[in-house]
Write an enzyme that holds these catalytic residues in place. Structure first.
Site, PDB file in Angstrom:
ATOM      1  CB  ILE A  31      -0.926   0.022   1.226  1.00 61.68           C
ATOM      2  CG1 ILE A  31      -1.835  -1.208   1.238  1.00 61.68           C
ATOM      3  CG2 ILE A  31      -1.766   1.301   1.238  1.00 61.68           C
ATOM      4  CD1 ILE A  31      -2.738  -1.307   2.453  1.00 61.68           C
ATOM      5  N   PRO A  32       1.118   1.872  -1.143  1.00 61.11           N
ATOM      6  CG  PRO A  32       0.969   2.707  -3.321  1.00 61.11           C
ATOM      7  CD  PRO A  32       0.327   1.719  -2.373  1.00 61.11           C
ATOM      8  CB  CYS A  33       1.604   5.383   2.733  1.00 53.36           C
ATOM      9  SG  CYS A  33       2.789   4.423   3.681  1.00 53.36           S
ATOM     10  CG  HIS A  34       6.563   4.603  -0.953  1.00 57.12           C
ATOM     11  ND1 HIS A  34       5.786   3.458  -0.874  1.00 57.12           N
ATOM     12  CD2 HIS A  34       7.060   4.627  -2.209  1.00 57.12           C
ATOM     13  CE1 HIS A  34       5.843   2.817  -2.032  1.00 57.12           C
ATOM     14  NE2 HIS A  34       6.594   3.501  -2.858  1.00 57.12           N
ATOM     15  NE  ARG A  35       4.444   4.042  -5.661  1.00 57.78           N
ATOM     16  CZ  ARG A  35       3.936   2.882  -6.052  1.00 57.78           C
ATOM     17  NH1 ARG A  35       2.637   2.779  -6.281  1.00 57.78           N
ATOM     18  NH2 ARG A  35       4.716   1.832  -6.214  1.00 57.78           N
TER      19      ARG A  35
END
Length: 272
Positions: A241-245
């Site tokens: 779940i790409p919260c780093h984006r």
């Protein structure tokens, strides 16, 4: 692998802290106690780009260019029904919230298998059920943090049976940063609002960034930016779940639950 990441993480922290001064290769190499040649090769092998290009990525101007180009990605994805906008979302990752029954019983009758694995971005804790992956954390490789990760998982799923099974989670760990991932399903426990936000994150393509405000707009709650940020911070499945984006509207990278250097490294690798 983990020892390489540890050195690279220290280098990333140094570069990030001194990016406005544009530190020389020799300065960064000296900070991690390596020769320039050895550091250049290690960093390029690990990140896929040179330290110089990585420094360029970290500048505010570069972040703003990415932001201007991709700020509408999430809104566009929602307008299109999340269809065709994200290779990661469409081909590899699907997500479902737990059933009301699972939520009510706190996982009674559920078997969760967990393991600890080295990955490209450091040591990880991975947990999965028969229905899909329910937890991915980055932790330090020591008994205290490993024990804490298991305790936190048990607290989240109070009545589930936890089983330490390295073989069951190895495939997930291998797929975390693989260019050729098998289809993965995520099973997450959260409020309806949190799940809305996490689904929105899945629509952000690799190498792109968006903002907290754009996520709030995409889920139809433009005034809920703080709540969106809180939901992003509660993401239970790192990287998939790409919260780093998600970055700040100013173009700054913002915070990251698993460490800002790791967030910057993930974005740089995806961009390269």
């Amino acid at each position: 692998m983990t020892s390489d990441y540890s050195r690279i993480e220290k280098a990333i922290e140094f570069i990030h802290a001194h990016k406005l001064k544009q530190p020389l290769l020799s300065e960064v190499a000296a900070h991690v106690h390596l020769s320039e040649h050895h550091f250049q090769r290690m960093f390029s092998r690990w990140a896929g780009i040179s330290p110089k290009r990585y420094l360029q990525f970290l500048t505010l101007e570069h972040a703003k260019v990415q932001l201007e180009a991709n700020v509408s990605v999430v809104e566009s994805a929602f307008a299109a029904g999340l269809s065709g906008s994200s290779r990661l979302h469409d081909l590899f990752i699907s997500m479902e919230g737990v059933t009301p029954g699972d939520f009510k019983t706190d996982g009674e009758g559920l078997f969760i298998r967990y393991g600890f694995h080295e990955t490209h971005f450091g040591f990880s804790f991975v947990a999965t059920t028969d229905r899909g992956v329910c937890k991915v954390d980055f932790i330090n490789n020591n008994d205290k943090e490993c024990s804490a990760a298991v305790s936190q998982l048990q607290k989240l799923w109070k009545n589930a049976e936890l089983i330490h099974d390295q073989s069951a989670t190895l495939g997930v760990a291998d797929a975390l940063f693989s260019a050729q991932q098998d289809a993965l399903t995520l099973v997450v426990k959260g409020t309806n609002f949190q799940i809305q936000v996490w689904k929105a994150l899945l629509s952000i393509p690799p190498g792109a960034v968006t903002t907290y405000q754009a996520i709030a707009n995409a889920i139809g709650k433009p005034k809920a930016v703080r709540a969106v940020a809180s939901a992003i911070g509660a993401n239970p499945v790192a990287h998939l779940i790409p919260c780093h984006r998600v970055i700040r509207g100013s173009g700054e990278l913002g915070g990251y639950r698993w460490g800002l250097p790791r967030k910057a490294a993930m974005l740089a690798c995806e961009s390269s």
